[in-house]
Design an enzyme around this catalytic site. Sequence first.
Site, PDB file in Angstrom:
ATOM      1  N   PRO A   2     -52.522  -2.123 -57.255  1.00 49.29           N
ATOM      2  CA  PRO A   2     -52.679  -2.411 -58.676  1.00 49.29           C
ATOM      3  C   PRO A   2     -54.145  -2.298 -59.088  1.00 49.29           C
ATOM      4  CG  PRO A   2     -51.224  -4.016 -57.664  1.00 49.29           C
ATOM      5  CD  PRO A   2     -51.812  -3.190 -56.554  1.00 49.29           C
ATOM      6  N   GLU A   3     -54.389  -1.553 -60.161  1.00 49.99           N
ATOM      7  CA  GLU A   3     -55.758  -1.373 -60.631  1.00 49.99           C
ATOM      8  C   GLU A   3     -56.030  -2.341 -61.774  1.00 49.99           C
ATOM      9  OE1 GLU A   3     -57.391   2.521 -60.793  1.00 49.99           O
ATOM     10  OE2 GLU A   3     -55.842   3.375 -59.524  1.00 49.99           O
TER      11      GLU A   3
END
Length: 270
Positions: A2-3
């Site tokens: 997840p960014e």
Amino acid sequence: MPELPEVETTRRGIAPHCEGRSIRQLIIRNPSLRWPVPDDLPARMEGHTIRAVDRRAKYILIRLDTGTAIVHLGMSGSMRVVTDQSPPLKHDHVELQLDNGLLIRFNDPRRFGCWLWSDHPEQHALLESLGPEPLAPEFTGGLLYRLSRGKQVAVKSFIMDNRVVVGVGNIYANEALFKAGIHPNRKAGRISADRYHRLAEAIRETLSAAILMGGTTLRDFVNSDGKPGYFAQSLLVYGKRGQPCPECQRPLKEMRTGQRSTVYCGNCQR
């Protein structure tokens, strides 16, 4: 992984349910995350009120009067709000039980995430050397230009360095460089101030759009309400090798930059 937009989407999803609520119980079902969950974390958090749920880079900060829990989603983690008292899932390793009956469950199949504690989080080893937030006023093209002078590293690797700016992961670096018309392998120190101003604006635009649309849909990511984001439908170049460039219609190319997949247009990006 997840960014930043996925983490910000998670923060926005859980914050309204947490802020101002007291922690009735903190359950640790599996302390073996990237770093062991501190044994005294329940004692530090139970009975205290959550004052704010903030984000620094890809870390979620659950702030109490007594200190802050530092949470990272790792490679595959998620946090979700549970309202129906349903039984925990297999990888629900940490659970916050709030005084209004709601549950915040941290799920992490690969166990690369973390739950840590700090009395002074901004001075914590994980946070103290981080660069500015990409949506903060202090992040500018002028800053990128000054930090890049003399740098021989590729510009894509440069903007993915958390000491320069936080949260510009691989997907968003590809997209921002395309929007700015900059070749990903151009040396950071050879790029003009004007082009860095365009790049800083492209980074802000790309991340802001991704946050508004719920983050990029990744294989393992779901946001706090259990639904994936939809920004992947709007990606211009990432994952589209061989497809027509959105600007010039020539086939997009792919290469490796810093061991990461890089998709670009050889005609539009210089």
